[in-house]
Motif scaffolding. Structure first.
Motif, PDB file in Angstrom:
ATOM      1  N   ARG A 163       0.813  -1.224   0.000  1.00  0.00           N
ATOM      2  CA  ARG A 163       0.000   0.000   0.000  1.00  0.00           C
ATOM      3  C   ARG A 163       0.845   1.272   0.000  1.00  0.00           C
ATOM      4  O   ARG A 163       0.311   2.377  -0.036  1.00  0.00           O
ATOM      5  N   ILE A 164       2.168   1.101   0.034  1.00  0.00           N
ATOM      6  CA  ILE A 164       3.067   2.263   0.010  1.00  0.00           C
ATOM      7  C   ILE A 164       3.041   2.903  -1.372  1.00  0.00           C
ATOM      8  O   ILE A 164       2.939   2.221  -2.394  1.00  0.00           O
ATOM      9  N   ASN A 165       3.184   4.211  -1.406  1.00  0.00           N
ATOM     10  CA  ASN A 165       3.242   4.938  -2.672  1.00  0.00           C
ATOM     11  C   ASN A 165       4.693   5.021  -3.146  1.00  0.00           C
ATOM     12  O   ASN A 165       5.521   5.680  -2.523  1.00  0.00           O
ATOM     13  N   PHE A 166       5.010   4.324  -4.250  1.00  0.00           N
ATOM     14  CA  PHE A 166       6.344   4.374  -4.858  1.00  0.00           C
ATOM     15  C   PHE A 166       6.270   5.234  -6.114  1.00  0.00           C
ATOM     16  O   PHE A 166       5.665   4.845  -7.109  1.00  0.00           O
ATOM     17  N   CYS A 167       6.875   6.410  -6.063  1.00  0.00           N
ATOM     18  CA  CYS A 167       6.768   7.314  -7.214  1.00  0.00           C
ATOM     19  C   CYS A 167       8.132   7.758  -7.732  1.00  0.00           C
ATOM     20  O   CYS A 167       8.209   8.531  -8.690  1.00  0.00           O
ATOM     21  N   GLY A 168       9.190   7.280  -7.119  1.00  0.00           N
ATOM     22  CA  GLY A 168      10.529   7.697  -7.532  1.00  0.00           C
ATOM     23  C   GLY A 168      11.325   6.560  -8.132  1.00  0.00           C
ATOM     24  O   GLY A 168      10.880   5.862  -9.048  1.00  0.00           O
ATOM     25  N   SER A 169      12.520   6.351  -7.588  1.00  0.00           N
ATOM     26  CA  SER A 169      13.410   5.300  -8.084  1.00  0.00           C
ATOM     27  C   SER A 169      12.840   3.923  -7.788  1.00  0.00           C
ATOM     28  O   SER A 169      12.131   3.717  -6.800  1.00  0.00           O
ATOM     29  N   ASN A 170      13.149   2.974  -8.677  1.00  0.00           N
ATOM     30  CA  ASN A 170      12.740   1.578  -8.453  1.00  0.00           C
ATOM     31  C   ASN A 170      13.951   0.674  -8.246  1.00  0.00           C
ATOM     32  O   ASN A 170      13.851  -0.538  -8.351  1.00  0.00           O
ATOM     33  N   ARG A 171      15.101   1.279  -7.921  1.00  0.00           N
ATOM     34  CA  ARG A 171      16.353   0.535  -7.752  1.00  0.00           C
ATOM     35  C   ARG A 171      16.497   0.103  -6.289  1.00  0.00           C
ATOM     36  O   ARG A 171      16.673   0.939  -5.390  1.00  0.00           O
ATOM     37  N   ILE A 172      16.431  -1.207  -6.041  1.00  0.00           N
ATOM     38  CA  ILE A 172      16.556  -1.756  -4.690  1.00  0.00           C
ATOM     39  C   ILE A 172      18.012  -2.139  -4.435  1.00  0.00           C
ATOM     40  O   ILE A 172      18.575  -2.974  -5.158  1.00  0.00           O
ATOM     41  N   HIS A 173      18.607  -1.547  -3.418  1.00  0.00           N
ATOM     42  CA  HIS A 173      20.008  -1.838  -3.083  1.00  0.00           C
ATOM     43  C   HIS A 173      20.090  -3.112  -2.245  1.00  0.00           C
ATOM     44  O   HIS A 173      20.507  -3.096  -1.073  1.00  0.00           O
ATOM     45  N   HIS A 174      19.701  -4.209  -2.846  1.00  0.00           N
ATOM     46  CA  HIS A 174      19.696  -5.494  -2.159  1.00  0.00           C
ATOM     47  C   HIS A 174      19.610  -6.591  -3.216  1.00  0.00           C
ATOM     48  O   HIS A 174      19.410  -6.309  -4.403  1.00  0.00           O
ATOM     49  N   PHE A 175      19.754  -7.866  -2.781  1.00  0.00           N
ATOM     50  CA  PHE A 175      19.633  -8.968  -3.738  1.00  0.00           C
ATOM     51  C   PHE A 175      18.263  -9.644  -3.661  1.00  0.00           C
ATOM     52  O   PHE A 175      17.992 -10.588  -4.385  1.00  0.00           O
ATOM     53  N   PHE A 176      17.394  -9.149  -2.765  1.00  0.00           N
ATOM     54  CA  PHE A 176      16.008  -9.619  -2.734  1.00  0.00           C
ATOM     55  C   PHE A 176      15.130  -8.508  -2.164  1.00  0.00           C
ATOM     56  O   PHE A 176      15.621  -7.514  -1.622  1.00  0.00           O
ATOM     57  N   LEU A 183      11.143   0.466   1.908  1.00  0.00           N
ATOM     58  CA  LEU A 183      10.748   1.691   2.609  1.00  0.00           C
ATOM     59  C   LEU A 183      11.628   2.866   2.197  1.00  0.00           C
ATOM     60  O   LEU A 183      11.175   4.018   2.201  1.00  0.00           O
ATOM     61  N   GLU A 184      12.880   2.578   1.833  1.00  0.00           N
ATOM     62  CA  GLU A 184      13.782   3.642   1.383  1.00  0.00           C
ATOM     63  C   GLU A 184      13.352   4.250   0.053  1.00  0.00           C
ATOM     64  O   GLU A 184      13.768   5.361  -0.286  1.00  0.00           O
ATOM     65  N   LEU A 185      12.523   3.518  -0.706  1.00  0.00           N
ATOM     66  CA  LEU A 185      12.052   4.004  -2.010  1.00  0.00           C
ATOM     67  C   LEU A 185      10.689   4.685  -1.918  1.00  0.00           C
ATOM     68  O   LEU A 185      10.194   5.193  -2.920  1.00  0.00           O
ATOM     69  N   ALA A 186      10.083   4.689  -0.757  1.00  0.00           N
ATOM     70  CA  ALA A 186       8.724   5.213  -0.597  1.00  0.00           C
ATOM     71  C   ALA A 186       8.701   6.731  -0.684  1.00  0.00           C
ATOM     72  O   ALA A 186       9.649   7.416  -0.282  1.00  0.00           O
ATOM     73  N   CYS A 187       7.588   7.260  -1.214  1.00  0.00           N
ATOM     74  CA  CYS A 187       7.422   8.710  -1.323  1.00  0.00           C
ATOM     75  C   CYS A 187       6.639   9.282  -0.147  1.00  0.00           C
ATOM     76  O   CYS A 187       6.858  10.409   0.265  1.00  0.00           O
ATOM     77  N   GLY A 188       5.692   8.497   0.365  1.00  0.00           N
ATOM     78  CA  GLY A 188       4.842   8.972   1.448  1.00  0.00           C
ATOM     79  C   GLY A 188       5.406   8.668   2.819  1.00  0.00           C
ATOM     80  O   GLY A 188       6.572   8.302   2.983  1.00  0.00           O
ATOM     81  N   ASN A 189       4.547   8.823   3.815  1.00  0.00           N
ATOM     82  CA  ASN A 189       4.916   8.575   5.194  1.00  0.00           C
ATOM     83  C   ASN A 189       4.979   7.071   5.465  1.00  0.00           C
ATOM     84  O   ASN A 189       4.058   6.335   5.139  1.00  0.00           O
ATOM     85  N   THR A 190       6.078   6.632   6.066  1.00  0.00           N
ATOM     86  CA  THR A 190       6.261   5.199   6.328  1.00  0.00           C
ATOM     87  C   THR A 190       6.445   4.915   7.820  1.00  0.00           C
ATOM     88  O   THR A 190       6.956   3.858   8.187  1.00  0.00           O
TER      89      THR A 190
END
Length: 308
Positions: A163-176, A183-190
């Protein structure tokens, strides 16, 4: 469980950006995965097929082997694929599914380890009541309950993360896909998501860990004050030692990732620690049990003789 986002897929950046290391890491992690599936699969087969191992201790050990196979399968195949592929994307639904099963199996294992510690406590400290307390029906109900709690704990995270709003980068700094990198990619309040991660996941991790330590504390006290035979003391402590090694290998990285403040660790540190508990530990668990357990070794020999 529909998201409110324009992001339809994520890019998993993986373990390393160094191209020359990727084939080497592919071979290493493939070998670890094969060892994990093979050894845990053998233990599961032996526990099911050998009637002498149809006891609570080995019933839960079979559950642990099943969990370890599934736990590493959630992350390793995708990691291996990304080592050899330039297309490292994962769909939004695939990412949430991976997150769900990772937390489902991880939290289930955390609670199962506490149950196994309690089983050893009853076996050593209450031997005359062991068959009554840890009867087959109770063990089955406990195992089912642990799996169900793990499922709904993971469902909470997967629904809230979706339900998080992702509106920016889609690059996950992880292997899964995991909660913290997303949460680091979220635009709204987390804030609610972070609270759930630290409080609920912290409780799921630290609650069983505390119960495990309490069980071992009582076992050690009982053995030193009630056991007068050095051979019995050595045998009991040896049985518990293998389980305690598994507990330390599992909980130490989990505490580092999910209990410590986010500012206390770097992305590289978290990736290395995640490799420990999601890749290495599931492969080491069966080796620790089989190397220190003569009953499993003897049962394996009996199974091999029957197959020949």
């Amino acid at each position: 469980m529909l998201n409110q986002t324009s992001v339809s897929e994520f890019l998993l950046l993986g373990v390393t950006d160094i191209q020359v290391l990727k084939p080497v890491l592919f071979v290493i992690f493939l070998a670890i995965y094969i060892v994990n599936v093979a050894v845990n699969g053998v233990i599961l087969m032996v526990v099911i097929s050998d009637s002498r191992l149809h006891s609570p201790m080995y019933f839960f050990l079979g559950n642990l082997s099943c969990l370890d196979i599934c736990f590493s399968t959630v992350t390793l195949p995708k990691m291996l694929e990304n080592f050899l592929s330039t297309h490292k994307t994962i769909s939004f639904l695939g990412c949430i599914s991976q997150l769900h099963f990772f937390h489902f199996l991880g939290s289930t294992e955390a609670m199962l380890l506490a149950v196994m510690a309690f089983d050893r406590f009853v076996a050593i400290c209450k031997p005359l009541h062991y068959t009554v307390i840890m009867n087959h029906q109770v063990c089955t109900q406990v195992a089912i309950t642990v799996w169900i709690i793990g499922f709904f704990h993971a469902l909470l995270h997967s629904v809230m993360t979706s339900r998080i709003n992702f509106c920016g980068s889609n690059r996950i700094h992880h292997f899964f896909c995991d909660v913290k990198p997303l949460l680091e990619l979220a635009c709204g309040n987390t804030d609610l998501n972070e609270w759930l991660l630290h409080s609920v996941t912290g409780t799921i991790a630290m609650g069983p860990f505390s119960l495990t330590l309490l069980s071992y504390f009582y076992i050690i006290i009982y053995l030193f004050f009630k056991t007068y035979s050095c051979s019995m003391l050595h045998k009991a402590l040896s049985t518990c030692a293998s389980h305690f090694m598994v507990v330390v290998l599992f909980y130490a990285p989990v505490v580092f990732i999910y209990i410590r403040p986010a500012s206390g660790s770097s992305v590289d540190q978290e990736r290395i620690i995640a490799i420990m508990y999601s890749v290495v530990t599931p492969a080491l668990n069966p080796l620790i049990y089989t190397l220190r357990n003569k009953e499993v070794e003897e049962a394996l020999r009996r199974v091999i003789r029957r197959r020949l």
